[in-house]
Design a protein around this motif. Structure first.
Motif, mmCIF file in Angstrom:
data_model
loop_
_atom_site.group_PDB
_atom_site.id
_atom_site.type_symbol
_atom_site.label_atom_id
_atom_site.label_comp_id
_atom_site.label_asym_id
_atom_site.label_seq_id
_atom_site.Cartn_x
_atom_site.Cartn_y
_atom_site.Cartn_z
ATOM 1 N N LEU A 71 0.801 -1.221 0.000
ATOM 2 C CA LEU A 71 0.000 0.000 0.000
ATOM 3 C C LEU A 71 0.837 1.276 0.000
ATOM 4 O O LEU A 71 0.375 2.313 -0.458
ATOM 5 C CB LEU A 71 -0.952 0.010 1.200
ATOM 6 N N VAL A 72 2.043 1.227 0.497
ATOM 7 C CA VAL A 72 2.894 2.411 0.501
ATOM 8 C C VAL A 72 4.073 2.270 -0.457
ATOM 9 O O VAL A 72 4.857 3.193 -0.597
ATOM 10 C CB VAL A 72 3.408 2.735 1.923
ATOM 11 N N ASP A 73 4.176 1.148 -1.130
ATOM 12 C CA ASP A 73 5.247 0.906 -2.094
ATOM 13 C C ASP A 73 4.933 1.639 -3.393
ATOM 14 O O ASP A 73 3.873 1.437 -3.990
ATOM 15 C CB ASP A 73 5.389 -0.598 -2.339
ATOM 16 N N LEU A 84 -7.018 -0.376 -1.880
ATOM 17 C CA LEU A 84 -7.688 0.385 -0.829
ATOM 18 C C LEU A 84 -9.203 0.217 -0.892
ATOM 19 O O LEU A 84 -9.863 0.128 0.142
ATOM 20 C CB LEU A 84 -7.317 1.864 -0.935
ATOM 21 N N CYS A 85 -9.756 0.175 -2.098
ATOM 22 C CA CYS A 85 -11.200 -0.038 -2.239
ATOM 23 C C CYS A 85 -11.614 -1.379 -1.649
ATOM 24 O O CYS A 85 -12.654 -1.493 -1.006
ATOM 25 C CB CYS A 85 -11.627 0.051 -3.708
ATOM 26 N N PHE A 86 -10.779 -2.389 -1.861
ATOM 27 C CA PHE A 86 -11.067 -3.702 -1.281
ATOM 28 C C PHE A 86 -11.074 -3.617 0.248
ATOM 29 O O PHE A 86 -11.995 -4.116 0.903
ATOM 30 C CB PHE A 86 -10.049 -4.736 -1.762
ATOM 31 N N LEU A 87 -10.062 -2.971 0.819
ATOM 32 C CA LEU A 87 -10.003 -2.845 2.277
ATOM 33 C C LEU A 87 -11.152 -2.014 2.824
ATOM 34 O O LEU A 87 -11.666 -2.283 3.906
ATOM 35 C CB LEU A 87 -8.669 -2.228 2.700
ATOM 36 N N GLU A 88 -11.559 -1.008 2.065
ATOM 37 C CA GLU A 88 -12.663 -0.157 2.515
ATOM 38 C C GLU A 88 -13.981 -0.924 2.553
ATOM 39 O O GLU A 88 -14.813 -0.710 3.426
ATOM 40 C CB GLU A 88 -12.791 1.042 1.575
ATOM 41 N N ARG A 89 -14.173 -1.831 1.627
ATOM 42 C CA ARG A 89 -15.457 -2.529 1.493
ATOM 43 C C ARG A 89 -15.530 -3.857 2.244
ATOM 44 O O ARG A 89 -16.539 -4.553 2.153
ATOM 45 C CB ARG A 89 -15.767 -2.782 0.019
ATOM 46 N N LEU A 90 -14.502 -4.203 2.976
ATOM 47 C CA LEU A 90 -14.575 -5.444 3.756
ATOM 48 C C LEU A 90 -15.745 -5.367 4.738
ATOM 49 O O LEU A 90 -15.999 -4.316 5.327
ATOM 50 C CB LEU A 90 -13.278 -5.665 4.536
ATOM 51 N N PRO A 91 -16.451 -6.476 4.928
ATOM 52 C CA PRO A 91 -17.581 -6.473 5.881
ATOM 53 C C PRO A 91 -17.086 -6.578 7.324
ATOM 54 O O PRO A 91 -17.076 -7.647 7.924
ATOM 55 C CB PRO A 91 -18.384 -7.703 5.454
ATOM 56 N N TYR A 92 -16.685 -5.448 7.884
ATOM 57 C CA TYR A 92 -16.085 -5.425 9.216
ATOM 58 C C TYR A 92 -17.060 -5.851 10.308
ATOM 59 O O TYR A 92 -16.651 -6.431 11.307
ATOM 60 C CB TYR A 92 -15.535 -4.032 9.530
ATOM 61 N N LEU A 93 -18.326 -5.564 10.138
ATOM 62 C CA LEU A 93 -19.300 -5.956 11.160
ATOM 63 C C LEU A 93 -19.583 -7.460 11.125
ATOM 64 O O LEU A 93 -19.807 -8.069 12.165
ATOM 65 C CB LEU A 93 -20.593 -5.165 10.998
ATOM 66 N N LEU A 94 -19.582 -8.043 9.939
ATOM 67 C CA LEU A 94 -19.801 -9.491 9.829
ATOM 68 C C LEU A 94 -18.582 -10.285 10.285
ATOM 69 O O LEU A 94 -18.710 -11.384 10.811
ATOM 70 C CB LEU A 94 -20.114 -9.876 8.377
ATOM 71 N N PHE A 95 -17.410 -9.744 10.019
ATOM 72 C CA PHE A 95 -16.161 -10.423 10.362
ATOM 73 C C PHE A 95 -15.330 -9.498 11.245
ATOM 74 O O PHE A 95 -14.416 -8.817 10.777
ATOM 75 C CB PHE A 95 -15.394 -10.792 9.088
ATOM 76 N N PRO A 96 -15.642 -9.446 12.540
ATOM 77 C CA PRO A 96 -14.927 -8.521 13.443
ATOM 78 C C PRO A 96 -13.420 -8.774 13.511
ATOM 79 O O PRO A 96 -12.655 -7.861 13.791
ATOM 80 C CB PRO A 96 -15.573 -8.775 14.802
ATOM 81 N N SER A 97 -12.999 -9.988 13.200
ATOM 82 C CA SER A 97 -11.557 -10.268 13.222
ATOM 83 C C SER A 97 -10.822 -9.514 12.121
ATOM 84 O O SER A 97 -9.608 -9.326 12.203
ATOM 85 C CB SER A 97 -11.305 -11.773 13.084
ATOM 86 N N SER A 98 -11.550 -9.061 11.101
ATOM 87 C CA SER A 98 -10.902 -8.322 10.015
ATOM 88 C C SER A 98 -10.348 -6.988 10.502
ATOM 89 O O SER A 98 -9.349 -6.506 9.993
ATOM 90 C CB SER A 98 -11.872 -8.111 8.849
#
Length: 168
Positions: A71-73, A84-98
């Motif tokens: 991401l910083v390379d 970044l779009c992928f990381l932004e759209r991860l389902p954080y509430l469904l998968f709290p470990s993310s």
């Protein structure tokens, strides 16, 4: 009548050179967009299935070692927005470990000296990721996570806070 479009297969990808790099980047963009759409659909459905759990856990296992360092390379600046779009759209509430999985990488990227060397759309997605990940993890005060290069144990607390605010 337009000429037929040739499908990209393993047999017609050049072995090396600029065309090879373009093909690899195209495949990476397609894969990241597909993963982003999948994550968005999971987030909208709000349902964990055994298949979605298996796929998400496999992706989450790969994020800290493969995605976060890139991401910083500067070599991967063309793919940064899609990552970044992928990381932004991860389902954080469904998968709290993310949240725990990418929190450390997000903080490291935030403190990297080349963090702000990206285009405006990447910075906008970074803002969204920081809001979702760090606030959900309970880190509402961003100034405690940012360590400017001038931080020192010999500075007063007041001057360190001003330095952090300027850095952010």
């Amino acid at each position: 009548r337009p000429p037929p479009v040739e499908m990209m297969t393993l047999s017609n990808i050049p072995a090396s050179g600029r065309q090879y790099e373009d093909c690899v980047n195209d495949v990476a963009v397609i894969a990241l967009r597909t993963a982003t759409v999948y994550a968005m659909q999971l987030d909208c459905m709000k349902v964990r299935t055994p298949l979605s759990e298996t796929l998400m856990m496999a992706m989450l296992d790969a994020i800290p070692t493969t995605l976060m360092p890139k991401l910083v390379d500067q070599e991967f600046c063309g793919l940064r927005y899609h990552m970044l779009c992928f990381l932004e759209r991860l389902p954080y509430l469904l998968f709290p470990s993310s949240v725990g999985t990418i929190r450390r990488g997000v903080i490291e990227a935030l403190n990297h000296q080349e963090f702000f060397m990206c285009d405006r759309r990447c910075l906008d997605v970074w803002r969204s990721i920081l809001e979702r990940v760090l606030i959900q993890a309970g880190d509402e005060d961003l100034s405690n996570l940012v360590h400017p290069a001038t931080a020192s144990i010999f500075k007063s607390t007041d001057s360190q806070m001003r330095s952090r605010v300027r850095h952010v």
